[in-house]
Design a protein around this motif. Structure first.
Motif, short mmCIF file in Angstrom:
data_model
loop_
_atom_site.label_atom_id
_atom_site.label_comp_id
_atom_site.label_asym_id
_atom_site.label_seq_id
_atom_site.Cartn_x
_atom_site.Cartn_y
_atom_site.Cartn_z
N ILE A 192 35.54 32.34 33.34
CA ILE A 192 34.41 32.89 34.13
C ILE A 192 35.07 33.74 34.85
N LYS A 193 34.90 35.11 34.97
CA LYS A 193 35.65 36.07 35.58
C LYS A 193 35.22 36.42 36.92
N TYR A 194 36.08 36.85 37.66
CA TYR A 194 36.08 37.52 38.95
C TYR A 194 36.20 39.06 38.90
N TRP A 195 35.07 39.80 39.24
CA TRP A 195 35.16 41.24 39.30
C TRP A 195 34.10 41.67 40.37
N GLY A 196 34.88 41.99 41.64
CA GLY A 196 34.06 42.44 43.01
C GLY A 196 34.18 41.34 43.89
N LYS A 197 34.40 42.11 45.23
CA LYS A 197 34.70 41.46 46.41
C LYS A 197 33.48 41.34 47.27
N ALA A 198 33.62 40.29 48.29
CA ALA A 198 32.78 40.21 49.24
C ALA A 198 33.18 41.14 50.33
N ALA A 199 31.88 41.50 51.14
CA ALA A 199 32.36 42.49 52.19
C ALA A 199 33.26 42.02 53.27
N GLY B 37 39.94 39.54 53.92
CA GLY B 37 40.61 38.26 53.55
C GLY B 37 40.28 38.43 51.94
N ASN B 38 40.06 39.65 51.34
CA ASN B 38 40.07 39.61 49.76
C ASN B 38 39.29 38.36 49.44
N VAL B 39 38.02 38.39 49.74
CA VAL B 39 37.25 37.23 49.38
C VAL B 39 36.52 37.75 48.07
N PRO B 40 36.62 36.96 46.89
CA PRO B 40 35.83 37.26 45.64
C PRO B 40 34.10 37.38 45.89
N ALA C 242 46.52 38.26 48.82
CA ALA C 242 47.08 39.58 48.12
C ALA C 242 46.37 39.68 46.88
N SER C 243 46.06 38.86 45.91
CA SER C 243 45.52 39.19 44.79
C SER C 243 44.67 37.88 44.39
N GLY C 244 43.21 38.08 44.31
CA GLY C 244 42.30 37.01 44.16
C GLY C 244 42.60 36.14 43.00
N SER C 245 43.09 36.56 41.83
CA SER C 245 43.34 35.86 40.77
C SER C 245 44.61 34.90 41.09
N ALA C 246 45.61 35.39 41.94
CA ALA C 246 46.53 34.48 42.25
C ALA C 246 46.38 33.21 42.92
N ALA C 247 44.81 33.22 43.74
CA ALA C 247 44.84 31.68 44.32
C ALA C 247 44.74 30.71 43.18
N ARG C 248 44.36 31.10 41.96
CA ARG C 248 44.25 30.06 40.74
C ARG C 248 45.46 29.76 40.23
N SER C 249 46.52 30.63 40.29
CA SER C 249 47.75 30.44 39.89
C SER C 249 48.53 29.31 40.48
N ILE C 250 48.58 29.16 41.86
CA ILE C 250 49.01 27.97 42.47
C ILE C 250 48.58 26.66 41.80
N LEU D 296 38.06 28.79 41.57
CA LEU D 296 38.06 29.45 42.76
C LEU D 296 36.70 29.72 43.11
N ARG D 297 36.30 28.76 44.43
CA ARG D 297 34.92 29.20 44.73
C ARG D 297 34.87 28.79 46.31
N GLY D 298 33.81 29.38 46.99
CA GLY D 298 33.45 29.17 48.22
C GLY D 298 32.96 27.86 48.72
N PRO D 299 32.99 27.72 49.96
CA PRO D 299 33.10 28.40 50.86
C PRO D 299 34.46 28.72 51.52
N ASN D 300 35.38 27.90 50.91
CA ASN D 300 36.80 28.02 51.09
C ASN D 300 37.75 29.10 50.73
N TRP D 301 37.37 29.30 49.19
CA TRP D 301 37.94 30.35 48.42
C TRP D 301 39.50 30.15 48.60
#
Ligand code: DP6
Length: 331
Positions: A14-21, A24-27, A129-137, A144-149
């Motif tokens: 399920i893809k990430y493409w676009g950031k919240a205003a 913090g680079n929040v998807p 640094a890069s949204g998708s990097a959060a998932r590679s941890i 990768l979801r809110g509210p904590n992202w």
């Protein structure tokens, strides 16, 4: 003393493409990915007089790396560092090198400087640094979801050991970075608002499909999310075209294989490479079929991998040798 860590890229189902205003680079949308074990970023960090970042043996000025270090230093005492990073796969060609790169970097700095970060905190810094990097941890199936992202493991690699056959359809770097492309889509695509709303719904369904190990359902939904993201890219102004003819030929081949009964589906990120996700028994046939598609440079077969982690003492030596080899240094 150097500290060595390794991390694997992930590919989103399920893809990430676009950031919240805001900061913090929040998807703008939740996403769900699988971490791959065959591709690896190895990062070695040691103390230095001034920050130096080397990628595959060459010094690189990378704003995102500089910002990541500055961000960590706002909170933690991080001295100047010599960072040497090495990918065993083509960088920036749509194989998520920034995902594994920042996951490995934050994990290496945490270990080297003894910062005592939790995996969630590392994921949070990697995401900035890069949204998708959060998932590679994390390894296996990752949300990768809110509210904590920050990333969160939904299932371990052994819980549902899918295989991923990667068809390399082009080896050169992509034309428009994900960050730039996302900005363009949000600003110009008439479909962007419905992409944001519908992706949140797709994500909720995907979490249930993973919990139920429902391959058929996940295959249909993951292809839908991928094609919808590429539809959004195409509908941006000017349109973002990340595929080449080989990408399209692989997609058709994968659909034929599925129609003939093989459990396999495709997904592509912001680049031409095709990832065919399949049940383990189908992997040899899928790999052979994709190797036969005209224009495919190489086919890699991967299992699902673990999250970013410091190397144990035993494999530190091998990893240091790999980094040194990339830098053209003798041992
Ligand atoms: C198409 O994580 O590279 O791979 O946060 O701007 O660094 P930034 O973007 P990045 O975007 C990944 C986009 C994607 C889809 C995905 O991985 O979910």
């Amino acid at each position: 003393m150097a500290t060595v860590t390794r991390a694997h890229p992930n590919i989103a189902l399920i893809k990430y493409w676009g950031k919240a205003a805001g900061e913090g680079n929040v998807p703008a949308t939740p996403s769900l990915s699988i971490t791959l074990d065959a591709l690896t970023t190895t990062t070695e960090v040691s103390d230095a007089d001034t920050d130096i970042f080397e990628l595959d043996g060459r010094p690189v000025a990378d704003t995102k790396v500089t910002e990541c270090l500055a961000n960590l230093r706002r909170r933690f005492p991080v001295p100047p560092l010599h960072i040497r990073s090495h990918n065993n796969f083509p960088t920036a060609a749509g194989l998520a090198s920034s995902a594994s790169g920042f996951a490995a970097l934050v994990t290496a700095i945490d270990a080297h400087c003894d910062l005592g970060m939790t995996a969630q905190a590392r994921s949070d810094y990697a995401r900035q640094a890069s949204g998708s990097a959060a998932r590679s941890i994390f390894g296996g199936f990752v949300a990768l979801r809110g509210p904590n992202w920050h990333g969160e493991m939904l299932a371990a690699p052994a819980d549902w050991p899918l295989k991923v056959v990667i068809a390399i359809a082009a080896a050169e770097a992509k034309a428009v970075s994900s960050s730039e492309g996302m900005k363009r889509s949000a600003a110009t695509s008439p479909y962007y608002p419905s992409w944001v709303t519908s992706t949140a719904q797709d994500f909720d369904v995907a979490v249930t499909l993973v919990a139920n190990r429902d391959f058929t359902g996940l295959a249909e939904l993951a292809e839908f999310s991928c094609l919808k993201m590429h539809g959004l890219m195409l509908s941006s102004r000017p349109g973002l075209i990340y595929w080449n003819p080989t990408t399209l030929a692989c997609m058709h081949r994968i659909r034929e294989l599925r129609d003939s009964g093989l459990p396999v589906f495709f997904t592509m990120d912001a680049g031409p490479q095709v990832k065919a996700v399949c049940l383990p028994k189908a992997a040899p046939e899928v790999a052979a079929a994709l190797a036969d598609v005209g224009g495919v440079h190489e086919v890699l077969v991967s299992g699902l991998g673990d999250g970013a982690a410091p190397k144990t003492k035993a494999d530190t030596k091998a990893a240091t040798q790999a980094v040194n080899k990339a830098a053209g240094k003798s041992q």
